[in-house]
Design a protein around this motif. Structure first.
Motif, PDB file in Angstrom:
ATOM      1  N   CYS A 141       1.942 -18.969  18.827  1.00 28.43           N
ATOM      2  CA  CYS A 141       2.108 -17.705  19.554  1.00 28.43           C
ATOM      3  C   CYS A 141       3.583 -17.378  19.787  1.00 28.43           C
ATOM      4  O   CYS A 141       4.013 -16.245  19.620  1.00 28.43           O
ATOM      5  N   ASP A 142       4.352 -18.402  20.191  1.00 29.59           N
ATOM      6  CA  ASP A 142       5.773 -18.170  20.415  1.00 29.59           C
ATOM      7  C   ASP A 142       6.485 -17.804  19.113  1.00 29.59           C
ATOM      8  O   ASP A 142       7.382 -16.962  19.092  1.00 29.59           O
ATOM      9  N   LEU A 143       6.085 -18.461  18.033  1.00 30.19           N
ATOM     10  CA  LEU A 143       6.709 -18.167  16.744  1.00 30.19           C
ATOM     11  C   LEU A 143       6.395 -16.741  16.305  1.00 30.19           C
ATOM     12  O   LEU A 143       7.284 -16.011  15.855  1.00 30.19           O
ATOM     13  N   SER A 144       5.143 -16.313  16.448  1.00 31.77           N
ATOM     14  CA  SER A 144       4.786 -14.954  16.038  1.00 31.77           C
ATOM     15  C   SER A 144       5.498 -13.928  16.918  1.00 31.77           C
ATOM     16  O   SER A 144       5.915 -12.876  16.450  1.00 31.77           O
ATOM     17  N   GLU A 145       5.655 -14.255  18.213  1.00 36.93           N
ATOM     18  CA  GLU A 145       6.373 -13.359  19.114  1.00 36.93           C
ATOM     19  C   GLU A 145       7.835 -13.224  18.686  1.00 36.93           C
ATOM     20  O   GLU A 145       8.412 -12.137  18.679  1.00 36.93           O
ATOM     21  N   ALA A 146       8.446 -14.345  18.321  1.00 34.27           N
ATOM     22  CA  ALA A 146       9.836 -14.317  17.875  1.00 34.27           C
ATOM     23  C   ALA A 146       9.984 -13.529  16.580  1.00 34.27           C
ATOM     24  O   ALA A 146      10.932 -12.754  16.406  1.00 34.27           O
ATOM     25  N   LEU A 147       9.028 -13.709  15.675  1.00 33.62           N
ATOM     26  CA  LEU A 147       9.051 -12.960  14.415  1.00 33.62           C
ATOM     27  C   LEU A 147       8.933 -11.462  14.672  1.00 33.62           C
ATOM     28  O   LEU A 147       9.680 -10.659  14.121  1.00 33.62           O
ATOM     29  N   ARG A 148       7.988 -11.082  15.526  1.00 36.53           N
ATOM     30  CA  ARG A 148       7.795  -9.666  15.819  1.00 36.53           C
ATOM     31  C   ARG A 148       8.994  -9.095  16.563  1.00 36.53           C
ATOM     32  O   ARG A 148       9.365  -7.949  16.393  1.00 36.53           O
ATOM     33  N   SER A 149       9.606  -9.907  17.413  1.00 36.08           N
ATOM     34  CA  SER A 149      10.794  -9.455  18.136  1.00 36.08           C
ATOM     35  C   SER A 149      11.909  -9.090  17.158  1.00 36.08           C
ATOM     36  O   SER A 149      12.575  -8.055  17.303  1.00 36.08           O
ATOM     37  N   GLN A 150      12.090  -9.921  16.136  1.00 34.87           N
ATOM     38  CA  GLN A 150      13.116  -9.637  15.132  1.00 34.87           C
ATOM     39  C   GLN A 150      12.781  -8.374  14.339  1.00 34.87           C
ATOM     40  O   GLN A 150      13.646  -7.533  14.083  1.00 34.87           O
ATOM     41  N   ILE A 151      11.487  -8.231  13.968  1.00 32.71           N
ATOM     42  CA  ILE A 151      11.073  -7.052  13.210  1.00 32.71           C
ATOM     43  C   ILE A 151      11.252  -5.787  14.044  1.00 32.71           C
ATOM     44  O   ILE A 151      11.717  -4.756  13.557  1.00 32.71           O
ATOM     45  N   LEU A 152      10.877  -5.862  15.324  1.00 34.94           N
ATOM     46  CA  LEU A 152      11.014  -4.679  16.171  1.00 34.94           C
ATOM     47  C   LEU A 152      12.470  -4.295  16.403  1.00 34.94           C
ATOM     48  O   LEU A 152      12.807  -3.119  16.519  1.00 34.94           O
ATOM     49  N   LYS A 153      13.351  -5.292  16.462  1.00 36.99           N
ATOM     50  CA  LYS A 153      14.782  -4.987  16.556  1.00 36.99           C
ATOM     51  C   LYS A 153      15.238  -4.254  15.303  1.00 36.99           C
ATOM     52  O   LYS A 153      15.974  -3.266  15.373  1.00 36.99           O
ATOM     53  N   LEU A 154      14.786  -4.738  14.156  1.00 37.28           N
ATOM     54  CA  LEU A 154      15.095  -4.066  12.894  1.00 37.28           C
ATOM     55  C   LEU A 154      14.569  -2.637  12.893  1.00 37.28           C
ATOM     56  O   LEU A 154      15.283  -1.687  12.570  1.00 37.28           O
TER      57      LEU A 154
END
Length: 375
Positions: free
Chosen positions: A120-133
């Motif tokens: 869950c934390d990994l997917s959150e971090a991945l989505r956080s990076q995508i949303l910043k992009l």
């Protein structure tokens, strides 16, 4: 974060999420007015979601306050009477922030991007990076994305580094809520990743290849976009134009699939087309309320749901046609589902009036498959 503007005594508070086109348009409008804006990211500060819902009666974003005066969402802001808007701006200029102003995060709020601990934390971090992009490369009106510039971003490099870690994730221990949040986040991120590497599919055949080819290695198994949507999140049901279920009885990925279909996923998954719901991050802690909010926002949009009282007709997104079985399988059950998931509004009251009289026609709106790329 506050815009520097010393001539103003008050502030405008905007509750938003990264990558939301309506949020970006609202903040652009407020910026042009020269107003000091406190932008509160509800993905980052989840502790404020319940309070904002209590104050506004809505779980969608953006939600906008001028000092302690609730204005509404982006559409409400854009449709403000000029004289009313002038009075609101004057109140920000002349009146300091009152004690009953809407809440903002404390300065010492914890950083949500701490150490990664599990799927869950990994997917959150991945989505956080995508949303910043996504947020950094949206146009001012929030309608188009510069994918070429996005692919050159350092955030994209960081995202690719994190995505490699998916192969070591343990999936079988995830709860239903954790699976929903994890696979929705991963699906949306994978679509953007696929678009950046392969380009956006432009016809039916390219879309078929894209959704059956673009994949991640997760927990030692390959998951395509089709596998995630129809295999995991829809409880291993056949997808559109599919002859077979994604997972056979002996497929180890079947152990990961949800036991039943969750219709609300259709308002969280974004396939990269303009007709899709907006991109958001989802968390397991309150995933069901987040998905209900996504459905409510989707149904508020006239491009997804229209009520024609004169013709006694309800016009819905093609999503409801393609996945009609997920919503009950009949027009009557579909309309009941739509009504139950609408927010309090004139549209809902109009639908209730139609349904109480019976004999309501259901039709489907054209789906916009065009990409939101600036190219």
């Amino acid at each position: 974060m506050f815009d520097n503007n010393t001539s103003m005594k008050g502030r405008v508070t905007v509750y938003s999420v990264p990558g939301c086109p309506h949020c970006i348009q609202a903040k652009t409008t407020l910026s042009k007015l020269g107003l000091p804006v406190c932008d509160v990211d509800l993905n980052k500060h989840k502790e404020l979601r319940t309070r904002v819902n209590e104050l506004t009666g809505h779980s969608t974003v953006p939600q906008i306050f001028f000092n302690n005066v609730y204005v509404g969402n982006n559409e409400d802001l854009q449709n403000l009477d000029p004289e009313h808007l002038e009075l609101l701006v004057l109140s920000i200029r002349e009146h300091p922030l009152p004690l009953d102003a809407p809440p903002v995060p404390e300065e010492n709020s914890p950083d949500p991007e701490g150490e990664l601990d599990g799927a869950c934390d990994l997917s959150e971090a991945l989505r956080s990076q995508i949303l910043k992009l996504y947020s950094d490369h949206l146009s001012k009106d929030g309608k188009t994305v510069d994918y070429k510039a996005m692919s050159r971003s350092l955030y994209f490099e960081r995202y690719c580094e994190l995505a490699v870690k998916l192969q070591r994730v343990e999936l079988l221990s995830l709860s239903r809520e954790e699976k929903l949040a994890f696979f929705i986040n991963i699906y949306n991120a994978l679509v953007i990743h696929g678009n950046l590497h392969l380009g956006f599919p432009k016809n039916l055949w390219q879309r078929y290849r894209f959704f059956n080819y673009v994949s991640y290695l997760i927990g030692g198994e390959v998951f395509t976009l089709q596998d995630i949507e129809n295999g995991v999140l829809r409880g291993n049901r056949k997808g559109v134009a599919q002859l077979l279920k994604p997972f056979s009885k002996n497929d180890p990925r079947l152990q990961v699939a949800l036991p039943d279909v969750e219709p609300l996923i259709h308002f969280a998954l974004n396939c990269g087309a303009k007709g899709c719901p907006p991109i958001k991050t989802y968390t397991p802690q309150d995933i069901d309320s987040q998905l209900c909010a996504a459905a409510e926002a989707f149904l508020e949009n006239d491009e997804s749901c229209m009520i024609d009282s004169g013709r006694r007709e309800v016009k819905l997104s093609q999503i409801f046609k393609w996945y009609k079985a997920d919503f009950g399988g009949t027009d009557e059950k579909l309309l009941d589902w739509v009504f139950d998931h609408m927010g309090a509004s004139q549209k809902k009251r109009s639908l209730q009036a139609l349904m109480s009289q019976g004999n309501v026609k259901v039709s489907y709106l054209p789906y916009d498959w065009s990409t939101n790329s600036t190219d």
